[in-house]
Design an enzyme around this catalytic site. Structure first.
Site, PDB file in Angstrom:
ATOM      1  N   GLY A  11       0.838  -1.250  -0.098  1.00 57.59           N
ATOM      2  CA  GLY A  11      -0.060   0.028  -0.367  1.00 57.59           C
ATOM      3  C   GLY A  11       0.705   1.315   0.182  1.00 57.59           C
ATOM      4  NE  ARG A  21      14.022  16.646  -2.854  1.00 52.90           N
ATOM      5  CZ  ARG A  21      14.355  17.094  -1.802  1.00 52.90           C
ATOM      6  NH1 ARG A  21      14.437  16.499  -1.070  1.00 52.90           N
ATOM      7  NH2 ARG A  21      15.120  18.265  -1.435  1.00 52.90           N
ATOM      8  CB  ALA A  22      16.082  10.654   1.284  1.00 51.63           C
ATOM      9  CB  VAL A  23      17.058   6.965  -2.059  1.00 50.36           C
ATOM     10  CG1 VAL A  23      18.153   5.862  -3.008  1.00 50.36           C
ATOM     11  CG2 VAL A  23      16.482   6.132  -0.535  1.00 50.36           C
ATOM     12  N   GLY A 102       5.318  -1.585   3.626  1.00 45.33           N
ATOM     13  CA  GLY A 102       5.346  -2.037   4.928  1.00 45.33           C
ATOM     14  C   GLY A 102       5.350  -3.794   5.591  1.00 45.33           C
ATOM     15  N   GLY A 104       4.869  -6.813   4.529  1.00 47.52           N
ATOM     16  CA  GLY A 104       4.977  -7.835   3.434  1.00 47.52           C
ATOM     17  C   GLY A 104       6.032  -7.044   2.340  1.00 47.52           C
ATOM     18  CB  THR A 125       2.520   1.424   6.795  1.00 53.73           C
ATOM     19  OG1 THR A 125       1.332   0.520   6.984  1.00 53.73           O
ATOM     20  CG2 THR A 125       3.473   0.560   7.292  1.00 53.73           C
ATOM     21  CG  ASP A 127      -1.363  -0.079   8.541  1.00 47.64           C
ATOM     22  OD1 ASP A 127      -2.172   0.818   8.004  1.00 47.64           O
ATOM     23  OD2 ASP A 127      -1.626  -1.227   7.645  1.00 47.64           O
TER      24      ASP A 127
END
Ligand code: F6P
Length: 319
Positions: A11, A21-23, A102, A104, A125, A127
């Site tokens: 999700g 962007r940071a990576v 998340g 998964g 995530t 959550d």
């Protein structure tokens, strides 16, 4: 390390773009090329891979969703699926992979690490259900979206003296419901981690009405019950008009809050540092406002916990 891969999976959550962007920028700063893998693990299996430039990630820090697209991919759980993915990583001469998502996504990262591929996992995530990190990217934005909705619902609930049962996301975790219930001044919060007594909820509503209260807000986590069922039970037992609002996917969209942008930037930069330093197969997290790393397997085997004192506080403040 000369070339790394980057994907978002599962999700989407607000702040994923700030993390991308940071990576990309941190990697380019270290003279490392970043290849974007589109559509999560499904894109990796198909070889949907393109080089990301400085400009590719311009003007995205404030955007919800993910420019890399995302997907849920059961095929990646199979050995055959992962073999295809590893072949594409080799073909593109990708030496390390950063995945954003998340639980998964973390499970997929763990499998890749077990297959011997240097992998870093970043929690993103709404959550906030990844163990060993105080926050995941997107939770704060989703929380603010829910609060905005609760505040609006409260206006109309008060005007018509109604009970509202509001269902929020969270899969099988109650964090979003708990935090939004506390911040939104809900009368009751129903979460999967705590049992509830409908009779007591109705008693509390009645007490409130008897002392002149003009509304009641009940926040229900999707993982414990359907808001429709809870509302029916409350109306049957209280004889008071009870309405339902299911917030749904509105909770996953929107411009990330400043908190999520900063968190995403710190997580993304840390992931690149870990790969540069040869510190592989790690999950990044926030602990006591410090960016920390743990092994992905440690995170996956740690238990998830709800903040029980916060739950108790919400109960005490809504008597
Ligand atoms: O994990 C994030 C989440 O939004 C959960 O809160 C929710 O249960 C689930 O994803 C919904 O997934 P989908 O958009 O695939 O239906």
């Amino acid at each position: 390390m000369n070339r790394i891969g980057l994907l978002t999976s599962g999700g989407d959550s607000p702040g994923m773009n700030a993390c991308i962007r940071a990576v990309v920028r941190k990697a380019i700063y270290h003279d490392i090329e970043v290849n974007g893998i589109y559509n999560g693990y499904a894109g990796l299996i198909k070889g949907n891979i393109k080089k990301l430039e400085l400009g590719t990630v311009g003007d995205i820090i404030h955007r919800g969703g993910t420019i890399l697209q995302t997907a849920r991919c059961p095929e990646f759980q199979t050995e055959e699926g992962r073999k295809k993915a590893l072949r594409h990583l080799q073909e593109h001469k990708i030496e390390g992979l950063i995945v954003i998502g998340g639980d998964g996504t973390f499970k997929g990262a763990h499998k890749l690490a077990e297959d011997g591929f240097p992998t870093i996992a970043l929690p993103a995530t709404i959550d906030n259900d990844i163990p060993l990190t105080d926050y995941s990217i997107g939770f704060d934005t989703a929380l603010n979206t829910v609060i905005e909705a609760i505040d609006k619902i409260r206006d109309t609930a008060t005007s018509l003296e109604r009970i509202f049962v509001i269902e929020v996301m969270g899969k099988d975790a109650g964090n979003l419901a708990l935090w939004s219930g506390l911040a939104g001044g809900a009368e009751s919060i129903l979460i999967p981690e705590e049992s509830y007594d409908l009779h007591q909820i109705v008693e509390k509503i009645k007490r409130g009405y008897n002392r002149g209260k003009k509304h009641s807000i009940i926040v229900v986590a999707e993982g414990i019950a359907s808001a429709v069922a809870v509302a029916k039970q409350i109306q049957a037992e209280s004889n008071l008009e009870t309405k339902v609002t299911i917030l749904g996917h509105i909770q996953r969209g929107g411009s990330p809050t400043a908190f999520d942008r900063v968190l995403a930037s710190r997580f993304g930069a840390k992931a690149v540092e870990l790969l540069v330093n040869g510190n592989y197969n790690k999950a990044v997290g926030l602990y006591n406002n410090q960016i920390v790393e743990r092994s992905i397997s440690e995170v996956l085997s740690a238990g998830r916990e709800i903040n029980r004192s916060m739950y108790q506080l919400a109960q005490q403040l809504s008597i």
